[in-house]
Design a protein around this motif. Structure first.
Motif, PDB file in Angstrom:
ATOM      1  N   ALA A  64      -0.823   3.033 -12.094  1.00  0.00           N
ATOM      2  CA  ALA A  64       0.067   4.283 -12.484  1.00  0.00           C
ATOM      3  C   ALA A  64      -0.518   4.361 -13.983  1.00  0.00           C
ATOM      4  N   GLU A  65      -0.608   3.570 -14.744  1.00  0.00           N
ATOM      5  CA  GLU A  65      -1.124   3.852 -16.440  1.00  0.00           C
ATOM      6  C   GLU A  65      -2.317   3.954 -16.327  1.00  0.00           C
ATOM      7  N   ALA A  66      -3.222   3.517 -15.790  1.00  0.00           N
ATOM      8  CA  ALA A  66      -4.704   3.579 -16.178  1.00  0.00           C
ATOM      9  C   ALA A  66      -5.169   4.850 -15.196  1.00  0.00           C
TER      10      ALA A  66
ATOM     11  N   MET B  79       0.810  -1.240  -0.005  1.00  0.00           N
ATOM     12  CA  MET B  79       0.057  -0.142   0.172  1.00  0.00           C
ATOM     13  C   MET B  79       0.991   1.353   0.091  1.00  0.00           C
ATOM     14  N   VAL B  80       1.900   1.310   0.737  1.00  0.00           N
ATOM     15  CA  VAL B  80       3.011   2.647   0.967  1.00  0.00           C
ATOM     16  C   VAL B  80       3.409   2.757  -0.692  1.00  0.00           C
ATOM     17  N   VAL B  81       3.836   1.495  -1.172  1.00  0.00           N
ATOM     18  CA  VAL B  81       4.366   1.793  -2.758  1.00  0.00           C
ATOM     19  C   VAL B  81       3.305   2.161  -3.716  1.00  0.00           C
ATOM     20  N   MET B  82       2.054   1.768  -3.541  1.00  0.00           N
ATOM     21  CA  MET B  82       1.155   2.208  -4.339  1.00  0.00           C
ATOM     22  C   MET B  82       0.658   3.807  -4.242  1.00  0.00           C
ATOM     23  N   VAL B  83       0.596   4.092  -2.832  1.00  0.00           N
ATOM     24  CA  VAL B  83       0.363   5.502  -2.861  1.00  0.00           C
ATOM     25  C   VAL B  83       1.599   6.563  -3.218  1.00  0.00           C
ATOM     26  N   ALA B  84       2.738   6.127  -2.713  1.00  0.00           N
ATOM     27  CA  ALA B  84       3.875   6.644  -3.515  1.00  0.00           C
ATOM     28  C   ALA B  84       4.102   6.643  -4.970  1.00  0.00           C
ATOM     29  N   ALA B  85       4.046   5.686  -5.459  1.00  0.00           N
ATOM     30  CA  ALA B  85       3.951   5.550  -6.959  1.00  0.00           C
ATOM     31  C   ALA B  85       3.112   6.440  -7.540  1.00  0.00           C
ATOM     32  N   SER B  86       1.765   6.093  -7.070  1.00  0.00           N
ATOM     33  CA  SER B  86       0.605   7.097  -7.779  1.00  0.00           C
ATOM     34  C   SER B  86       1.126   8.626  -7.582  1.00  0.00           C
ATOM     35  N   ALA B  87       1.369   8.975  -6.561  1.00  0.00           N
ATOM     36  CA  ALA B  87       1.874  10.489  -6.285  1.00  0.00           C
ATOM     37  C   ALA B  87       3.123  10.747  -7.404  1.00  0.00           C
ATOM     38  N   ALA B  88       4.007   9.983  -7.347  1.00  0.00           N
ATOM     39  CA  ALA B  88       5.220  10.216  -8.221  1.00  0.00           C
ATOM     40  C   ALA B  88       4.767  10.351  -9.627  1.00  0.00           C
ATOM     41  N   VAL B  89       3.952   9.271 -10.124  1.00  0.00           N
ATOM     42  CA  VAL B  89       3.498   9.399 -11.512  1.00  0.00           C
ATOM     43  C   VAL B  89       2.683  10.594 -11.749  1.00  0.00           C
ATOM     44  N   SER B  90       1.839  10.872 -10.788  1.00  0.00           N
ATOM     45  CA  SER B  90       0.906  11.996 -11.114  1.00  0.00           C
ATOM     46  C   SER B  90       1.520  13.237 -11.384  1.00  0.00           C
ATOM     47  N   VAL B  91       2.571  13.510 -10.424  1.00  0.00           N
ATOM     48  CA  VAL B  91       3.432  14.876 -10.323  1.00  0.00           C
ATOM     49  C   VAL B  91       4.144  14.987 -11.665  1.00  0.00           C
ATOM     50  N   SER B  92       4.642  13.729 -12.243  1.00  0.00           N
ATOM     51  CA  SER B  92       5.637  13.779 -13.302  1.00  0.00           C
ATOM     52  C   SER B  92       4.767  13.474 -14.659  1.00  0.00           C
TER      53      SER B  92
ATOM     54  N   SER C 118      -5.041  10.441  -7.341  1.00  0.00           N
ATOM     55  CA  SER C 118      -4.179   9.370  -7.719  1.00  0.00           C
ATOM     56  C   SER C 118      -3.674   8.993  -6.223  1.00  0.00           C
ATOM     57  N   MET C 119      -3.414   9.639  -5.233  1.00  0.00           N
ATOM     58  CA  MET C 119      -3.025   9.093  -3.882  1.00  0.00           C
ATOM     59  C   MET C 119      -3.921   8.428  -3.470  1.00  0.00           C
ATOM     60  N   TRP C 120      -5.175   9.010  -3.237  1.00  0.00           N
ATOM     61  CA  TRP C 120      -6.496   8.569  -2.919  1.00  0.00           C
ATOM     62  C   TRP C 120      -6.732   6.829  -3.489  1.00  0.00           C
ATOM     63  N   ASP C 121      -6.451   6.867  -4.862  1.00  0.00           N
ATOM     64  CA  ASP C 121      -6.819   5.699  -5.700  1.00  0.00           C
ATOM     65  C   ASP C 121      -5.738   4.745  -5.303  1.00  0.00           C
ATOM     66  N   GLY C 122      -4.501   5.048  -5.085  1.00  0.00           N
ATOM     67  CA  GLY C 122      -3.440   4.074  -4.704  1.00  0.00           C
ATOM     68  C   GLY C 122      -3.880   3.722  -3.099  1.00  0.00           C
ATOM     69  N   LEU C 123      -4.238   4.566  -2.312  1.00  0.00           N
ATOM     70  CA  LEU C 123      -4.625   4.448  -0.902  1.00  0.00           C
ATOM     71  C   LEU C 123      -5.901   3.133  -0.878  1.00  0.00           C
ATOM     72  N   MET C 124      -6.610   3.504  -1.625  1.00  0.00           N
ATOM     73  CA  MET C 124      -7.814   2.747  -1.476  1.00  0.00           C
ATOM     74  C   MET C 124      -7.588   1.263  -2.325  1.00  0.00           C
TER      75      MET C 124
ATOM     76  N   ILE D 135       8.061   6.438 -23.734  1.00  0.00           N
ATOM     77  CA  ILE D 135       8.950   5.817 -22.704  1.00  0.00           C
ATOM     78  C   ILE D 135       8.385   5.821 -21.360  1.00  0.00           C
ATOM     79  N   ARG D 136       6.898   6.188 -21.371  1.00  0.00           N
ATOM     80  CA  ARG D 136       6.297   6.218 -20.096  1.00  0.00           C
ATOM     81  C   ARG D 136       6.359   4.800 -19.103  1.00  0.00           C
ATOM     82  N   ILE D 137       6.237   3.730 -19.800  1.00  0.00           N
ATOM     83  CA  ILE D 137       6.202   2.375 -19.243  1.00  0.00           C
ATOM     84  C   ILE D 137       7.443   2.185 -18.420  1.00  0.00           C
ATOM     85  N   PRO D 138       8.609   2.204 -19.178  1.00  0.00           N
ATOM     86  CA  PRO D 138       9.947   1.976 -18.427  1.00  0.00           C
ATOM     87  C   PRO D 138      10.269   3.004 -17.297  1.00  0.00           C
ATOM     88  N   ILE D 139       9.785   4.118 -17.675  1.00  0.00           N
ATOM     89  CA  ILE D 139      10.054   5.212 -16.437  1.00  0.00           C
ATOM     90  C   ILE D 139       9.043   4.779 -15.160  1.00  0.00           C
ATOM     91  N   PHE D 140       7.923   4.374 -15.420  1.00  0.00           N
ATOM     92  CA  PHE D 140       6.848   3.987 -14.466  1.00  0.00           C
ATOM     93  C   PHE D 140       7.673   2.748 -13.464  1.00  0.00           C
TER      94      PHE D 140
END
Length: 238
Positions: free
Chosen positions: A122-124, A53-66, A134-140, A74-79
């Motif tokens: 992250a992609e969808a 869950m921690v990884v999902m929230v942080a990954a969603s935030a990082a992807v959304s910001v960037s 995005s963070m809320w989606d990752g958290l839930m 090249i979005r998938i390799p960067i994700f």
């Protein structure tokens, strides 16, 4: 951020999708490898679920910001690189502060990188939405996954050992000692549920129970509409 926004319709839908309608395990049937391998006890399921869950929230935030900075080609390799970096941090944290839990979860912590749920969200979702949704989606999504892990782990632990959250204080810290419970004293155990095949069988029961509850709820919501239609037809005949 206004806390009341979490009760708005879009955020409620995201929460319902993550916890129930689009549950990672019970609906999407994803992340089954760590689910079956780790959930021998509720404690292990809780630890693995929280790490994911921690990884999902942080990954969603990082992807959304960037999202506006990453070329689409090249979005998938960067994700994947972002997720791998976050998993590495979580792995180091667990090894340093929760070493016993880290030894139990073992290889499955680094394998969070390959969890297609994180990359999929992250992609969808995160790559198309603002940071807070995005963070809320990752958290839930993470909470739905954690809840399923804990329930399955608890069911397997009770039927195989007669305990609940055994060794929680050792794996998660002294603050979790209150969770340790003996459900059945002098229990001889049922070996099948402690093994992955038994976990797979119990997971099947959980999926079936979810489907039955959905059908029952659907019938309840459709019954008033059917009665209303009958009343309208009867009124027309009169």
């Amino acid at each position: 951020m206004n806390p009341s926004i979490l009760f708005s319709a879009p955020y409620r839908k995201i929460a319902r999708d993550g916890l129930w309608d689009n549950n990672v395990v019970l609906t999407q049937n994803l992340a089954l490898c760590p689910l079956l391998a780790v959930t021998g006890t509720a404690t292990n399921g809780l630890g693995m679920g929280l790490a994911t869950m921690v990884v999902m929230v942080a990954a969603s935030a990082a992807v959304s910001v960037s999202r506006h900075l990453i070329p689409a080609e090249i979005r998938i390799p960067i994700f994947v690189l972002l997720i791998a970096a976050l998993v590495t941090l979580v792995d180091i944290f667990l090894n340093a502060w929760m070493h016993e839990l880290h030894k139990v979860l073992g290889l499955f912590i680094p394998l969070i990188v390959t969890n297609c749920v994180i990359l999929g969200r992250a992609e969808a979702f995160a790559s198309k939405q603002a940071v807070m949704p995005s963070m809320w989606d990752g958290l839930m999504m993470g909470a739905g996954f954690t809840l399923t892990m804990v329930i399955l782990g608890a069911a397997r632990e009770i039927t195989s050992q007669g305990t609940l959250f055994a060794n929680a204080s050792v794996l998660l810290g002294e603050g979790f000692q209150f969770l340790e419970t003996i459900i059945i004293h002098d229990y001889k155990g049922f070996l099948l549920t402690a093994l992955p095949p038994g976990g797979f069988i119990m997971l099947g029961f959980m999926v079936a129970a979810k489907r039955l509850l959905e059908l029952k709820f659907k019938k309840k919501t459709q019954a008033p509409l059917a009665n209303l239609n009958d009343s309208i037809l009867e009124g027309g005949e009169l």
